[in-house]
Structure formats: structure tokens, C-alpha cells
Design a protein around this motif. Sequence first.
Motif, PDB file in Angstrom:
ATOM      1  N   GLY A  96       0.835  -1.159  -0.017  1.00 20.03           N
ATOM      2  CA  GLY A  96       0.204   0.061   0.149  1.00 20.03           C
ATOM      3  C   GLY A  96       0.936   1.177   0.081  1.00 20.03           C
ATOM      4  N   ARG A  97       1.761   1.252   0.891  1.00 22.98           N
ATOM      5  CA  ARG A  97       2.787   2.640   0.812  1.00 22.98           C
ATOM      6  C   ARG A  97       3.637   2.853  -0.366  1.00 22.98           C
ATOM      7  NH1 ARG A  97       3.830   4.493   6.213  1.00 22.98           N
ATOM      8  NH2 ARG A  97       5.683   5.563   5.438  1.00 22.98           N
ATOM      9  N   THR A  98       3.914   1.423  -1.260  1.00 24.76           N
ATOM     10  CA  THR A  98       4.526   1.646  -2.349  1.00 24.76           C
ATOM     11  C   THR A  98       3.656   2.218  -3.520  1.00 24.76           C
ATOM     12  OG1 THR A  98       5.920  -0.124  -1.767  1.00 24.76           O
ATOM     13  CG2 THR A  98       5.704   0.343  -4.086  1.00 24.76           C
ATOM     14  N   LEU A  99       2.342   1.786  -3.134  1.00 22.62           N
ATOM     15  CA  LEU A  99       1.366   2.403  -4.343  1.00 22.62           C
ATOM     16  C   LEU A  99       1.073   3.832  -4.139  1.00 22.62           C
ATOM     17  CD1 LEU A  99      -1.042  -0.557  -4.573  1.00 22.62           C
ATOM     18  CD2 LEU A  99       0.185   0.133  -6.478  1.00 22.62           C
ATOM     19  N   ILE A 100       1.182   4.237  -3.030  1.00 24.66           N
ATOM     20  CA  ILE A 100       0.922   5.650  -2.559  1.00 24.66           C
ATOM     21  C   ILE A 100       1.973   6.510  -3.099  1.00 24.66           C
ATOM     22  CG2 ILE A 100       0.635   7.489  -0.824  1.00 24.66           C
ATOM     23  CD1 ILE A 100      -0.518   5.039   0.957  1.00 24.66           C
ATOM     24  N   THR A 101       3.244   6.043  -2.920  1.00 22.66           N
ATOM     25  CA  THR A 101       4.431   6.626  -3.557  1.00 22.66           C
ATOM     26  C   THR A 101       4.660   6.703  -4.940  1.00 22.66           C
ATOM     27  OG1 THR A 101       5.615   6.335  -1.410  1.00 22.66           O
ATOM     28  CG2 THR A 101       7.143   6.898  -3.258  1.00 22.66           C
ATOM     29  N   THR A 102       4.158   5.744  -5.438  1.00 25.79           N
ATOM     30  CA  THR A 102       3.949   5.460  -7.195  1.00 25.79           C
ATOM     31  C   THR A 102       3.199   6.393  -7.541  1.00 25.79           C
ATOM     32  OG1 THR A 102       4.503   3.117  -6.954  1.00 25.79           O
ATOM     33  CG2 THR A 102       3.363   3.947  -8.971  1.00 25.79           C
ATOM     34  N   ALA A 103       2.246   6.550  -7.078  1.00 28.56           N
ATOM     35  CA  ALA A 103       0.976   7.754  -7.493  1.00 28.56           C
ATOM     36  C   ALA A 103       1.762   9.042  -7.439  1.00 28.56           C
ATOM     37  CB  ALA A 103      -0.155   7.619  -6.580  1.00 28.56           C
ATOM     38  N   ARG A 104       2.209   9.276  -6.336  1.00 28.97           N
ATOM     39  CA  ARG A 104       2.634  10.857  -6.269  1.00 28.97           C
ATOM     40  C   ARG A 104       3.783  10.943  -7.194  1.00 28.97           C
ATOM     41  NH1 ARG A 104       2.568  13.288  -1.031  1.00 28.97           N
ATOM     42  NH2 ARG A 104       0.562  12.767   0.127  1.00 28.97           N
ATOM     43  N   ALA A 105       4.898   9.797  -7.409  1.00 26.66           N
ATOM     44  CA  ALA A 105       5.998   9.853  -8.197  1.00 26.66           C
ATOM     45  C   ALA A 105       5.393   9.927  -9.700  1.00 26.66           C
ATOM     46  CB  ALA A 105       6.759   8.787  -8.497  1.00 26.66           C
ATOM     47  N   PHE A 106       4.339   9.578 -10.111  1.00 25.24           N
ATOM     48  CA  PHE A 106       3.888   9.587 -11.327  1.00 25.24           C
ATOM     49  C   PHE A 106       3.163  11.187 -11.521  1.00 25.24           C
ATOM     50  CE2 PHE A 106       2.619   4.949 -12.267  1.00 25.24           C
ATOM     51  CZ  PHE A 106       3.963   4.379 -12.482  1.00 25.24           C
ATOM     52  N   LYS A 107       2.463  11.660 -10.537  1.00 29.01           N
ATOM     53  CA  LYS A 107       2.183  13.045 -10.563  1.00 29.01           C
ATOM     54  C   LYS A 107       3.293  14.010 -10.975  1.00 29.01           C
ATOM     55  CE  LYS A 107      -1.611  12.322  -7.585  1.00 29.01           C
ATOM     56  NZ  LYS A 107      -2.368  12.451  -6.153  1.00 29.01           N
ATOM     57  N   LEU A 108       4.326  13.604 -10.216  1.00 29.19           N
ATOM     58  CA  LEU A 108       5.542  14.736 -10.279  1.00 29.19           C
ATOM     59  C   LEU A 108       6.287  14.449 -11.711  1.00 29.19           C
ATOM     60  CD1 LEU A 108       6.671  14.501  -6.811  1.00 29.19           C
ATOM     61  CD2 LEU A 108       5.467  16.561  -7.721  1.00 29.19           C
ATOM     62  N   GLY A 109       5.964  13.209 -12.411  1.00 26.12           N
ATOM     63  CA  GLY A 109       6.661  13.172 -13.549  1.00 26.12           C
ATOM     64  C   GLY A 109       8.287  12.416 -13.247  1.00 26.12           C
ATOM     65  N   LEU A 110       8.256  11.826 -12.152  1.00 28.56           N
ATOM     66  CA  LEU A 110       9.878  11.433 -11.835  1.00 28.56           C
ATOM     67  C   LEU A 110       9.977  10.185 -12.403  1.00 28.56           C
ATOM     68  CD1 LEU A 110       9.672  12.211  -7.806  1.00 28.56           C
ATOM     69  CD2 LEU A 110      10.622  13.601  -9.698  1.00 28.56           C
ATOM     70  N   THR A 111       8.997   9.350 -12.775  1.00 29.14           N
ATOM     71  CA  THR A 111       9.283   8.046 -13.208  1.00 29.14           C
ATOM     72  C   THR A 111       7.980   7.661 -14.188  1.00 29.14           C
ATOM     73  OG1 THR A 111      10.049   5.701 -13.073  1.00 29.14           O
ATOM     74  CG2 THR A 111       8.454   6.795 -11.347  1.00 29.14           C
ATOM     75  N   ASN A 112       8.420   6.823 -15.270  1.00 33.58           N
ATOM     76  CA  ASN A 112       7.086   6.256 -15.725  1.00 33.58           C
ATOM     77  C   ASN A 112       7.066   4.699 -15.604  1.00 33.58           C
ATOM     78  OD1 ASN A 112       9.073   5.357 -17.258  1.00 33.58           O
ATOM     79  ND2 ASN A 112       8.633   6.753 -19.137  1.00 33.58           N
ATOM     80  N   SER A 113       7.793   4.049 -14.808  1.00 35.01           N
ATOM     81  CA  SER A 113       7.686   2.537 -14.549  1.00 35.01           C
ATOM     82  C   SER A 113       8.050   2.325 -13.436  1.00 35.01           C
ATOM     83  CB  SER A 113       8.580   1.974 -15.594  1.00 35.01           C
ATOM     84  OG  SER A 113       8.589   0.593 -15.294  1.00 35.01           O
ATOM     85  N   VAL A 114       7.101   1.322 -12.715  1.00 31.15           N
ATOM     86  CA  VAL A 114       7.350   0.714 -11.207  1.00 31.15           C
ATOM     87  C   VAL A 114       7.045  -0.545 -11.339  1.00 31.15           C
ATOM     88  CG1 VAL A 114       6.649   1.125  -8.991  1.00 31.15           C
ATOM     89  CG2 VAL A 114       7.037   2.920 -10.032  1.00 31.15           C
ATOM     90  N   MET A 115       7.812  -1.477 -10.357  1.00 32.39           N
ATOM     91  CA  MET A 115       7.722  -2.686 -10.528  1.00 32.39           C
ATOM     92  C   MET A 115       7.721  -3.102  -8.919  1.00 32.39           C
ATOM     93  SD  MET A 115      10.182  -4.545 -13.247  1.00 32.39           S
ATOM     94  CE  MET A 115       9.787  -6.196 -13.080  1.00 32.39           C
ATOM     95  N   ILE A 116       6.498  -3.611  -8.444  1.00 27.80           N
ATOM     96  CA  ILE A 116       6.274  -4.017  -7.169  1.00 27.80           C
ATOM     97  C   ILE A 116       6.173  -5.667  -6.955  1.00 27.80           C
ATOM     98  CG2 ILE A 116       4.626  -3.784  -5.165  1.00 27.80           C
ATOM     99  CD1 ILE A 116       3.633  -1.090  -6.760  1.00 27.80           C
ATOM    100  N   ALA A 117       7.098  -6.189  -5.936  1.00 33.18           N
ATOM    101  CA  ALA A 117       7.052  -7.488  -5.667  1.00 33.18           C
ATOM    102  C   ALA A 117       5.812  -7.527  -4.534  1.00 33.18           C
ATOM    103  CB  ALA A 117       8.389  -8.120  -5.043  1.00 33.18           C
ATOM    104  N   THR A 118       4.834  -8.439  -4.792  1.00 30.54           N
ATOM    105  CA  THR A 118       3.563  -8.484  -3.740  1.00 30.54           C
ATOM    106  C   THR A 118       4.220  -9.390  -2.325  1.00 30.54           C
ATOM    107  OG1 THR A 118       2.708 -10.329  -5.124  1.00 30.54           O
ATOM    108  CG2 THR A 118       2.098  -8.248  -5.590  1.00 30.54           C
ATOM    109  N   THR A 119       4.937 -10.257  -2.549  1.00 29.20           N
ATOM    110  CA  THR A 119       5.447 -11.250  -1.647  1.00 29.20           C
ATOM    111  C   THR A 119       6.988 -11.291  -1.380  1.00 29.20           C
ATOM    112  OG1 THR A 119       5.404 -13.153  -2.897  1.00 29.20           O
ATOM    113  CG2 THR A 119       3.098 -12.674  -1.798  1.00 29.20           C
ATOM    114  N   ASP A 120       7.241 -11.774  -0.326  1.00 28.91           N
ATOM    115  CA  ASP A 120       8.769 -11.924   0.080  1.00 28.91           C
ATOM    116  C   ASP A 120       8.987 -13.525   0.132  1.00 28.91           C
ATOM    117  OD1 ASP A 120      11.107 -11.904   0.866  1.00 28.91           O
ATOM    118  OD2 ASP A 120      10.723 -11.226   2.801  1.00 28.91           O
ATOM    119  N   ILE A 121       9.295 -14.282  -0.895  1.00 30.60           N
ATOM    120  CA  ILE A 121       9.244 -15.644  -0.814  1.00 30.60           C
ATOM    121  C   ILE A 121      10.491 -15.933   0.001  1.00 30.60           C
ATOM    122  CG2 ILE A 121      10.134 -17.659  -2.231  1.00 30.60           C
ATOM    123  CD1 ILE A 121       7.449 -16.410  -2.952  1.00 30.60           C
TER     124      ILE A 121
END
Length: 283
Positions: A96-121
Motif C-alpha cells: 500500500g505504501r509503495t502504491l501511494i508513493t508510486t502515484a505521487r511519483a507519477f504525478k511529479l513526472g519522476l518516473t514512468n515505470s514501477v515494479m512491485i513485488a507482492t510477496t517475500d518468498i
Amino acid sequence: TPEGEPVAWPEATLALKDNQDLYETYYKAILGLREAAGRPTWSHQLEITKKAVNLLSRNLAAQLNPTQADLDAYGIGTLNAGISNGNAKEQLTNIGRTLITTARAFKLGLTNSVMIATTDIGTGDDQFTDPHKAFLNMTQLQAIVATFGQMFNAFYNDLAASPDPTCQSQSLDKSVVFTVHGDTPKTPRQTDAWPDGTEGNSNWLYVMGGGLIKNGWYGGIAENGSITGFDPTTGADVPGQASNVTTNAACAAVAYAVAKGNMARVTDTFYKGPSIAGIVNKP
């Protein structure tokens, strides 16, 4: 600082505007003195590092860190009471925190690609990370699914509230391509111990393609265990076809959405297979 407390020297140093500018100027000067600086083959890579240094020299914590209002909207300020598994709580909070930061980074134009691992094997957790026992606790399973739903709804609400920095005529939610994929999906035909093996070693890819990928489910596994693939040119089902046959076409459809419907970009660089007209829409 009080005696014995560590000092974050780089952070403290770059907190000063003069130091930020000096650091960026120094780095760019060093790059300009490199033998490769004038080579066209290196220009793209050098430009990337210059932009990275510009970002490092600025303190973006206030713009990127989640607020309490964000955490509450995404359902992780106070997690659903039905979730008792400690690993699930930690992983959901991180996602959830990563998605929040991702949305903020997209708004600022800081990046156009984010990869998120959902689990820690490797955690040994068989309820969330490797959920063989997920269906033994239906209250928790439903709470986890509901939390994911709240996260994704909040993420797209955030994107909808901001114009796309690369296309001011539309909001970010209309241009972001969202994919979910994994290595070993579990069989959809058995909940007991939820086995890893899928019929026909099938795999699947979920995509939200901004209207550039046709809606629906292509291929699948029937209740009797038979598998069905699809023809990327027509979108029609192909009984018995394994998913590895359609992997390249499915990935090409994602690339098509990322390229905003520019098929020439996809075929020039990434894809040489049959037409994917059956699974994509024209822009």
C-alpha cells in the motif's frame, strides 16, 4: 547533535540549496571530462545519470511520503480486523505504501515505470506469501482480498485526480498501464492445500491497458481440467493450446498499450509474431 547520536551527513549536506546546486554542477562537470562524454552511443546513458543526480540533490520526502490520510484511504492506516497473519499485515502495508508513493511519483513526472513485488518468498508463510492454507481461514482471505481492492481503488482515485505530465489532456488513470503476473499461479480447481501445479502448466496475465486492450478473458482452464488458448489475430479460443504459445502475443499487447497504440514501435523492437488485432483496440 547530542553526543553518541549518528549524523546523516549526506542528507544534512544536501538539505542546503547551495550544496544541492554545487553537487549537481560538480557531477555534470566530471561527466563532461570523461573520454566517452562526446560519444553519441553514450549520450543517452549520460543524460539518465544527470537526471538522477538532479533528483538526488533535491529532498522530495514531503512530496513522496504517504500521509495519514493516504494510509487510511488505502486501507492500511488501520488494517482490516479480519487479517490476523503478521506477515500479511506487513506485506500489505508495504504494498500500500509503495502504491501511494508510486502515484505521487507519477504525478511529479519522476518516473514512468514501477515494479512491485507482492510477496517475500522464503518467509515460510503458507497463508499469504505461499498461500496453500489460504482457504482454511475464509474470514482472513476475504479481508485480504477486500484490502487489495481498497488499495487499487484508492490508487486509481489518486491517478484520476492528476493530469498525465506527458499528456495534459487526460488524467493519469487513463494512461497508466497496470499488469499483474507471476511465476506459479495455483490451480483454480482445488482449494484443499491449494496446489501449485496448474493444468497444462498454464499461466496468466492480468492487464488494465487504458482502453487499448480488449476486455475479457482469453483462454482458460475449464472445470473438467481441459485448457484453452487463443488466437491473437482473431481473439477466438483455441482448445488444448498451452499458454506458452501465446506468451509473446500477450506481452506484445501490453507493449502496445504502453506505446499508446503505436504498433510500429512494438513490431520494430519487441515483437515479430502474428497479428494481435484480436486482443487489442485501435487508439
